[in-house]
Motif scaffolding. Sequence first.
Motif: not given
Length: 236
Positions: A56-57, A48-50, A30-31
């Motif tokens: 996400s802020s 992995t990046i998420a 979802s991110l």
Amino acid sequence: MARFVLKANAQIEADRRLLQFECYEDYLDSLTTNQDECYLQSIAVSRTIAELGYRSSGETLSKKQFERRLAAVLAYLFPPYKPYELSSDVLVGGDPLQMDLAHRERPNRVGILSTIIFLKYMTKSGFEVSGYIDYAEKLVKEDWKPFFQGKKRVVPKPIDLGYYHWKSGKVVCNDSLNYKVKQDPQKGLIFQNRFDRKTINPAPGVDPGDNTMRKRVYTDLYELVIIFDHLVRQRI
């Protein structure tokens, strides 16, 4: 019976959003963005990046945080239920009275049996105290584990079904959750079960009543112990 419910707080309310995800991977998906899918060409790399917090802020949850918070929300919405815990589970061996009351704990908690305990004991100053205890009520209102562990003696109190202090001459009778105390012109003190309306006559040498059995327990814990077991019948 006891129901264990988590109180709602700001964190649980905020974490309700986690209910939409079946697993942690769905949460990470979802991110991710459409650009991730286009340029990275790898779901694993996108996740992995998420997970590292680059998509996400706000706060990005680790797998452990996700599972812990989701479990808290589920526990709040669908609280686990435990009808009762047997205090006598801590008993290993023990005095005859401890063993007798351990056998009676479960049926008293579920309402099949309604036991009245008569106790007579001597205080440290040498005065006699006696009384009647509604066992099922006492199980709800007090912790019996110390008694079954041999760490504490259960004694009649002025708030119980019956209480008599020989030094002060104090005599007290109280209705309980399961019994009403009555004075019969012929029988004297009797207890009427609130559920089936049957009466128990605690006088020695007489029939205690319908569906009721009397037993004397020989124990080193008290001067005298009499147990009245009343099998509760449903009113028709």
